[in-house]
Design an enzyme around this catalytic site. Structure first.
Site, mmCIF file in Angstrom:
data_model
loop_
_atom_site.group_PDB
_atom_site.id
_atom_site.type_symbol
_atom_site.label_atom_id
_atom_site.label_comp_id
_atom_site.label_asym_id
_atom_site.label_seq_id
_atom_site.Cartn_x
_atom_site.Cartn_y
_atom_site.Cartn_z
ATOM 1 C CG ASN A 54 -0.332 -0.244 2.515
ATOM 2 O OD1 ASN A 54 0.893 -0.252 2.632
ATOM 3 N ND2 ASN A 54 -1.135 -0.454 3.539
ATOM 4 N NE ARG A 86 2.853 2.769 12.075
ATOM 5 C CZ ARG A 86 2.408 2.523 10.852
ATOM 6 N NH1 ARG A 86 1.982 3.532 10.094
ATOM 7 N NH2 ARG A 86 2.383 1.295 10.388
ATOM 8 C CG HIS A 130 -3.867 4.521 9.971
ATOM 9 N ND1 HIS A 130 -2.996 3.954 10.857
ATOM 10 C CD2 HIS A 130 -3.222 4.494 8.783
ATOM 11 C CE1 HIS A 130 -1.870 3.599 10.248
ATOM 12 N NE2 HIS A 130 -2.000 3.928 8.971
ATOM 13 C CD GLN A 179 -3.523 4.542 14.177
ATOM 14 O OE1 GLN A 179 -3.191 5.500 13.509
ATOM 15 N NE2 GLN A 179 -3.395 3.307 13.722
#
Length: 387
Positions: free
Chosen positions: A147, A285, A333, A314
């Site tokens: 990705n 991050r 995210h 998260q």
């Protein structure tokens, strides 16, 4: 037979989609640089379908259960008595995504006596305590590059969204207004700006390539300097450190992994050396930046905008200050979990499992930790507390 514990994000509020916006995906068989896309022996899913949520199961259930393995899928990963903690005790393999990470802390790894393999369905294995994995002989693997382009596209979108003040302008339309002056009072052209990336690996270099046609001045810093031919092709200016680079940039995008050298890098001091009115984009991050320093910089005007896709923890709590700070372009995210990316990281996860069960080598580019040491991509990209 193995027990596989898979932690995925919740299904859509209305359940799994019954139809999709598109009928198919473009066929991509390799990434920039030549690495092939995942090549499992088979798949049991339809590319373009939602695979990353609980009901999607990464398309793994038929494959695993037909071979006698046990698959447990949950989104319940935090808090006393979570399904993750209960099932981890005798799990052989843990799979999770960076978007809904199952935090494999040293304490959790110590309780998981059978754990042999931790797989990241995506990129970025910092939710695994790599030192503990090394000490306990746990192999860590991720679906490298699956990705990267997805995230790079999200970075470019966020840069333009912030610089052109797109989000508030769109809100004016939603609110029934036509307040042009309000919309354009914070809108600029990207053309001519100086844009720098912290790290120029797969994602960072893809960002640079996609921004070059906007006639910007490109900068980068990375502990592995790019080949001279690439620097000349993109007219890149290299800087020895992040601190050296950021004072020159109107836009800074963070594309580095989280490890001891990058944690807390963007604090009040470093942000204070940036141009007043610079934009900071972070799809890497959250812990690479100081949460409250970013909030202060936006409220005080040192930063004109902060855009990103990563939070800590998260999912982020409802009172996280990044939800309410001014001039932000935050998303939950999603950058690396497009339906296109899901097809690749689901296939890559199966490829890793096929190799593991067959006793054949896992692709070197997928490896983060193996044999009690950083390995493959991990040796190139990460550092441990011991260095």
């Amino acid at each position: 037979m193995a027990k596989i514990l898979c932690v995925l994000y919740d299904d859509p509020t209305d359940g799994q989609p019954t139809t999709y916006a598109r009928d198919d995906l473009p066929v991509i068989d390799h990434y920039p640089g030549g690495q092939t896309t995942p090549t499992p022996q088979g798949t049991d899913f339809t590319p373009g379908h939602l695979l990353g949520s609980v009901s999607g199961e990464l398309g793994l259930r038929s494959f695993l259960e037909s071979r006698g393995h046990t698959l447990v899928v949950t989104s319940d990963k935090e808090g006393a008595g979570s399904v993750f903690d209960r099932e981890l005790v005798d799990a052989d393999i843990v799979i999770s995504q960076p978007f809904w990470p199952a935090y494999l802390t040293a304490e959790r790894i110590a309780t998981a006596k059978n754990l042999k393999l931790a797989v990241t369905a995506g990129i970025g294995s910092d939710h695994v305590d790599l030192d503990a994995a090394i000490s306990n002989g746990v192999t860590v693997a991720e679906v490298t590059y699956c990705n990267s382009i997805s995230v790079a596209e999200h970075v470019v979108m966020t840069v333009l969204g912030l610089v052109r003040n797109f989000i508030p302008s769109h809100q004016i339309v939603l609110d029934g207004g036509w307040n042009i002056a309000d919309a354009v009072s914070r809108s600029y052209d990207l053309e001519g700006m100086h844009v720098g990336t912290v790290a120029a690996g797969r994602i960072g270099l893809a960002v640079l390539r996609r921004l070059a046609p906007f006639d910007v001045q490109l900068h980068y810093t990375d502990r592995h300097r790019l080949p001279e031919a690439v620097e000349q092709e993109l007219n890149l200016t290299w800087h020895e450190s992040t601190a050296d680079m950021v004072p020159h940039c109107d836009v800074v995008t963070i594309n580095a992994p989280l490890h001891p050298e990058t944690e807390g890098l963007f604090d009040d001091k470093l942000i204070g050396t940036m141009k007043r009115g610079a934009y900071l984009i972070n799809t890497a991050r959250a812990k690479i930046v100081d949460r409250d320093a970013v909030d202060r910089a936006l409220r005080g005007g040192q930063l004109a905008g902060y855009g990103g896709d990563v939070w800590y923890p998260q999912p982020a709590p409802a009172d996280h200050p990044w939800r309410t700070m001014p001039h932000h372009a935050m998303t939950p995210h999603i950058s690396g979990s497009s339906l296109s990316a899901q097809a690749r990281y689901a296939a890559g996860t199966r490829e890793i499992l096929e190799s593991y069960f067959a006793g054949t080598p896992i692709r070197d580019e997928y490896l983060i930790v193996e044999g009690g040491a950083l390995a493959g991509t991990g040796a190139h990209s990460y550092s441990t507390k011991e260095g």
